[in-house]
Scaffold this active site. Structure first.
Site, PDB file in Angstrom:
ATOM      1  N   GLU A   1      24.842  29.930  37.940  1.00  0.00           N
ATOM      2  CA  GLU A   1      23.698  28.802  38.347  1.00  0.00           C
ATOM      3  C   GLU A   1      22.568  28.971  37.606  1.00  0.00           C
ATOM      4  OE1 GLU A   1      23.169  29.500  42.709  1.00  0.00           O
ATOM      5  OE2 GLU A   1      25.149  29.193  43.193  1.00  0.00           O
TER       6      GLU A   1
ATOM      7  N   ASN B   1      29.451  30.672  35.568  1.00  0.00           N
ATOM      8  CA  ASN B   1      29.807  30.058  37.083  1.00  0.00           C
ATOM      9  C   ASN B   1      28.807  28.956  37.710  1.00  0.00           C
ATOM     10  OD1 ASN B   1      31.801  30.228  39.309  1.00  0.00           O
ATOM     11  ND2 ASN B   1      30.196  31.279  40.389  1.00  0.00           N
TER      12      ASN B   1
ATOM     13  N   HIS C   1      31.597  23.952  45.938  1.00  0.00           N
ATOM     14  CA  HIS C   1      31.064  23.731  47.322  1.00  0.00           C
ATOM     15  C   HIS C   1      30.944  22.273  47.553  1.00  0.00           C
ATOM     16  CE1 HIS C   1      30.200  28.024  47.823  1.00  0.00           C
ATOM     17  NE2 HIS C   1      29.591  28.089  46.617  1.00  0.00           N
TER      18      HIS C   1
ATOM     19  N   GLU D   1      34.587  29.196  44.257  1.00  0.00           N
ATOM     20  CA  GLU D   1      33.988  29.329  45.515  1.00  0.00           C
ATOM     21  C   GLU D   1      34.352  27.832  46.617  1.00  0.00           C
ATOM     22  OE1 GLU D   1      29.858  30.268  45.182  1.00  0.00           O
ATOM     23  OE2 GLU D   1      30.053  31.689  43.680  1.00  0.00           O
TER      24      GLU D   1
ATOM     25  N   ASP E   1      34.791  25.437  49.294  1.00  0.00           N
ATOM     26  CA  ASP E   1      34.733  25.171  50.578  1.00  0.00           C
ATOM     27  C   ASP E   1      33.967  23.532  50.604  1.00  0.00           C
ATOM     28  OD1 ASP E   1      31.880  25.629  50.186  1.00  0.00           O
ATOM     29  OD2 ASP E   1      31.779  27.503  51.587  1.00  0.00           O
TER      30      ASP E   1
END
Ligand code: XIL
Length: 397
Positions: A170, A216, A258, A289, A291
């Site tokens: 990030e 990432n 996400h 990751e 979701d």
């Protein structure tokens, strides 16, 4: 000659079909792919299906289903928190490896590969580090040396045990930040300048020659305007291209995934195109990751099916888009969910205004949701010629 070749091909084909029809059947029962785990189905494509693991849940004797599913359903695990700097070195100079070691042992016992998360990030840093920089007791030169030592120490400890490392996490701002022009953001860029990114990859490589080293980030599922001033995917693409051109040992780009059902999001072909474009730089890709959260309106919280159903369906569709895109691109090595049950998801803790939830593939009672079934059917229905085995890069020196 030609005829003989064809004959050989024919015999091989018949034998292959025979093998396919007979091998998976067990004790007279026909092969039922829906009875397989996501992980087992992923392996048919060489794809690892993983989850982030919450160590408190894993160690909770009152919650045996968490451990059972974490070990049976996935072929890869990521530490949700216990490899972050604040957990590993709470006091300056004293590392506490207990929880991270435990995850590594768990993975080994279950023959799972490990995604290391994370070596450099602006969040979840130890207080001694951030306050030391704030009060001037740690100067810039010292800070750079502390980062080098941290990366070296952690990557070295787990050398040979980590499949993919999230080396830098990030690093890039979002359009809603100030200034809105995309830029390198956060503690590390502010204190060391963006050169820390190349340094971090080089230090990680020096400590672990075999792990695949990843950058990432979130909100990089698909390209937008193509202008790096406002298109984060383009910004990360150009960053990766630049690092590769300089010979920096970056092996992969992880797209966190996400998502929220209240947003526009993307279709499978848009996401596929993005993964392909990154692969064109010679790097691997992964969803790291995933979701897909939803707003928890009063109706949702009261159990109103008319409000819950569209959310579960949209969530399933978005999980599926990322899976299909990943399957479609050979460089996409793994698909990791950020927690697998709504019982332990980070979403309700982090997105509380308005409240959000319903973000994972199992409900709070470990019942598989539509998202789980869609991922499963994507894995079952995929195959050649469009879906090919994964192509793994050799770690770059
Ligand atoms: C989250 C964890 O899930 C939470 O338990 C923790 O409190 C905060 O961090 N992007 C990342 C992850 O790279 O490390 C974050 O994990 C979620 C967002």
């Amino acid at each position: 000659m030609k005829l003989r070749q064809w004959t050989t091909v024919g015999v091989v084909a018949v034998l292959t079909v025979a093998a396919l029809n007979t091998v998976p059947a067990t004790a007279g029962r026909p092969y039922d792919p829906t009875a397989q785990s996501l992980g087992a189905l992923g392996l048919r494509h060489g794809l690892q299906v993983g989850t982030a693991v919450n160590m408190d849940a894993l160690n909770d004797a009152g919650d045996p289903q968490y451990r059972a599913l974490a070990s049976s359903e996935f072929t890869s695990v990521t530490a949700e928190n216990v490899m972050k700097w604040e957990v590993l070195e709470p006091t300056r100079g004293t590392y506490d490896w207990a929880a991270a070691d435990q995850l590594i042992d768990f993975a080994k016992r279950n023959r799972q590969s490990v995604r290391g998360h994370v070596l450099v990030w602006h969040n979840q840093l130890p207080a001694w580090l951030t306050s030391g920089v704030a009060d001037g007791s740690i100067n810039k030169q010292e800070l750079r040396e502390l980062l080098r030592k941290h990366i070296t120490t952690v990557a070295n400890r787990y050398k040979g045990k980590i499949w993919q490392w999230d080396v830098v996490n990030e690093a890039v701002s979002d359009p809603w930040d100030t200034p809105s022009t995309l830029h390198y953001k956060g503690f590390w860029a502010e204190n060391l300048g963006p050169g820390y990114i190349a340094d971090a990859f080089r230090w990680a490589r020096a400590a672990d020659p075999k792990a695949l080293l990843f950058y990432n980030d979130y909100n990089i599922e698909a390209f937008g305007s193509g202008n790096p001033a406002d298109d984060k995917t383009q910004f990360v693409y150009e960053m990766t291209r630049g690092l590769r051109a300089q010979g920096v040992p970056i092996d992969g780009v992880g797209s966190q995934g996400h998502l929220g059902t209240q947003y526009g999001n993307f279709d499978t072909l848009q996401v596929t195109a993005a993964l392909k474009k990154f692969s064109g730089l010679g790097v691997a890709t992964a969803f790291t990751e995933v979701d897909v959260r939803s707003q928890m309106t009063a109706g949702v919280q009261a159990g109103n099916a008319e409000e819950i159903n569209p959310r579960l369906q949209a969530s399933a569709a978005n999980f599926s888009v990322l899976m299909k895109a990943c399957l479609a691109v050979r460089s996409c090595l793994s698909y990791t969910v950020w927690g697998f049950s709504d019982r332990h998801s980070w979403v309700p803790d982090w997105f509380d205004d308005p409240p959000e939830g319903l973000a994972t593939i199992y409900d709070e009672n470990y019942q598989p949701k539509r998202a789980y079934q869609e991922l499963k059917s994507d894995l079952i229905l995929a195959g050649p010629p469009y879906v090919q085995p994964r192509s793994t890069p050799r770690p770059r020196r």
